[in-house]
Design an enzyme around this catalytic site. Sequence first.
Site, mmCIF file in Angstrom:
data_model
loop_
_atom_site.group_PDB
_atom_site.id
_atom_site.type_symbol
_atom_site.label_atom_id
_atom_site.label_comp_id
_atom_site.label_asym_id
_atom_site.label_seq_id
_atom_site.Cartn_x
_atom_site.Cartn_y
_atom_site.Cartn_z
ATOM 1 N N ASP A 9 33.870 30.954 89.430
ATOM 2 C CA ASP A 9 34.948 30.415 88.581
ATOM 3 C C ASP A 9 35.666 31.305 87.702
ATOM 4 O O ASP A 9 34.843 32.200 86.996
ATOM 5 C CB ASP A 9 34.525 29.132 87.817
ATOM 6 C CG ASP A 9 35.813 27.889 87.504
ATOM 7 O OD1 ASP A 9 36.896 28.184 87.936
ATOM 8 O OD2 ASP A 9 35.435 26.957 86.746
ATOM 9 N N HIS A 43 42.444 36.008 91.591
ATOM 10 C CA HIS A 43 41.601 35.769 93.047
ATOM 11 C C HIS A 43 41.401 37.006 93.851
ATOM 12 O O HIS A 43 40.339 37.294 94.278
ATOM 13 C CB HIS A 43 42.495 34.713 93.892
ATOM 14 C CG HIS A 43 42.615 33.211 93.178
ATOM 15 N ND1 HIS A 43 41.815 32.723 92.623
ATOM 16 C CD2 HIS A 43 43.702 32.697 93.550
ATOM 17 C CE1 HIS A 43 42.114 31.660 92.126
ATOM 18 N NE2 HIS A 43 43.299 31.547 92.377
ATOM 19 N N LEU A 76 20.481 38.514 105.460
ATOM 20 C CA LEU A 76 20.825 37.464 104.542
ATOM 21 C C LEU A 76 21.736 36.374 105.033
ATOM 22 O O LEU A 76 22.620 36.613 106.062
ATOM 23 C CB LEU A 76 21.598 38.302 103.491
ATOM 24 C CG LEU A 76 22.288 37.396 102.265
ATOM 25 C CD1 LEU A 76 21.417 36.912 101.532
ATOM 26 C CD2 LEU A 76 23.645 38.266 101.586
HETATM 27 C C1 IPE Z 1 35.140 24.858 91.481
HETATM 28 O O1 IPE Z 1 36.099 25.393 90.484
HETATM 29 C C2 IPE Z 1 35.524 25.161 92.748
HETATM 30 C C3 IPE Z 1 35.319 26.692 93.083
HETATM 31 C C4 IPE Z 1 34.875 27.698 92.154
HETATM 32 C C5 IPE Z 1 35.916 27.159 94.474
HETATM 33 P P1 IPE Z 1 37.397 24.793 89.812
HETATM 34 O O2 IPE Z 1 38.014 25.733 88.896
HETATM 35 O O3 IPE Z 1 37.928 24.006 91.227
HETATM 36 O O4 IPE Z 1 36.657 23.631 89.197
HETATM 37 P P2 IPE Z 1 36.902 22.585 87.955
HETATM 38 O O5 IPE Z 1 38.612 21.960 88.188
HETATM 39 O O6 IPE Z 1 37.095 23.448 86.559
HETATM 40 O O7 IPE Z 1 35.856 21.485 87.880
HETATM 41 C C1 IPE Z 2 37.921 30.025 90.643
HETATM 42 O O1 IPE Z 2 38.982 30.442 89.749
HETATM 43 C C2 IPE Z 2 38.674 30.299 92.226
HETATM 44 C C3 IPE Z 2 38.916 28.966 92.908
HETATM 45 C C4 IPE Z 2 38.723 27.740 92.405
HETATM 46 C C5 IPE Z 2 39.761 28.972 94.158
HETATM 47 P P1 IPE Z 2 40.015 29.433 89.335
HETATM 48 O O2 IPE Z 2 41.105 29.654 90.051
HETATM 49 O O3 IPE Z 2 39.416 28.052 89.297
HETATM 50 O O4 IPE Z 2 40.409 29.910 87.833
HETATM 51 P P2 IPE Z 2 40.459 29.306 86.441
HETATM 52 O O5 IPE Z 2 39.164 28.271 86.408
HETATM 53 O O6 IPE Z 2 41.930 28.471 86.431
HETATM 54 O O7 IPE Z 2 40.289 30.278 85.325
HETATM 55 MG MG MG Z 3 38.463 27.010 87.648
#
Ligand code: IPE
Ligand code: IPE
Ligand code: MG
Length: 250
Positions: free
Chosen positions: A28, A45, A139
Amino acid sequence: MPEATSDELLGRIRLHGRIPRHVAVIMDGNGRWARDRIMPRTFGHRAGMQSVRDVVEGAIEVGVGALSLFAFSKENWQRPKPEVSALMSLLEEYIQREADALDENGVRVRVFGELERLTPPAAAAVERVTAQTAGNARLDLNLFISYGSRAELVRAARRLAEDVAAGRLRPGDVTEEAFAERLYTAGMPDPDLLIRTSGEQRISNFMLWQLAYTELYVSPVLWPDFRRAQFYEAILAFQARDRRFGKVTV
Ligand code: IPE
Ligand code: IPE
Ligand code: MG
């Protein structure tokens, strides 16, 4: 004191000896990482792909048996369409670029989630890498894509119900083991360690069943900055934990 290098951290991990068999990661913070650089979210990303590479290599070095990465949740389909498209393309690109190296490193790739919702090129890439790496055993790399844990649990319950309705199973045979066998992770040990990056202290619908006794590690580091050294730090933190599983340690 200067920060320890990855090699020093790896040495310390090996010295301790207790290696997690299965590590799960909620990757995240890509969006915030990009925002900090006044760039679009997709830039984050893309940068996060390098972290995936690093952590996979780190897991191999450490000797972890399985690595489960939460890459795209069911709820993430609700993001703006351009971001969703970019994530689908990145998935395809990641597989295209990494499949051979993963295969050569003995990584078996599997992808868990509602894959029928993926774009056709992404679904094709998933199918390809799964087939290409099916014979590997060093793995297990599990990519959770279009995944929601509640949906996974409902799917398992539906399968049990079907088996009971068809007379293949008696209600009394519905045990924890029978349930676990119908999850994506059938046959795999539960995660010993869950890492969530970017400081968020929640599970966000990830592996609710499997995380029952998993050690949680929240890192403030945003995913694109979470590299091999940070992964090793997490393993070292895990090694210092006292796991009791509800029992009393003497
Ligand atoms: C959780 O992250 C999903 C992934 C890392 C793929 P999100 O950014 O979607 O989760 P919330 O919205 O902060 O809970
Ligand atoms: C995690 O990063 C990747 C996915 C959930 C696909 P985010 O896109 O949730 O990044 P933040 O949380 O908004 O910083
Ligand atoms: Mg996120």
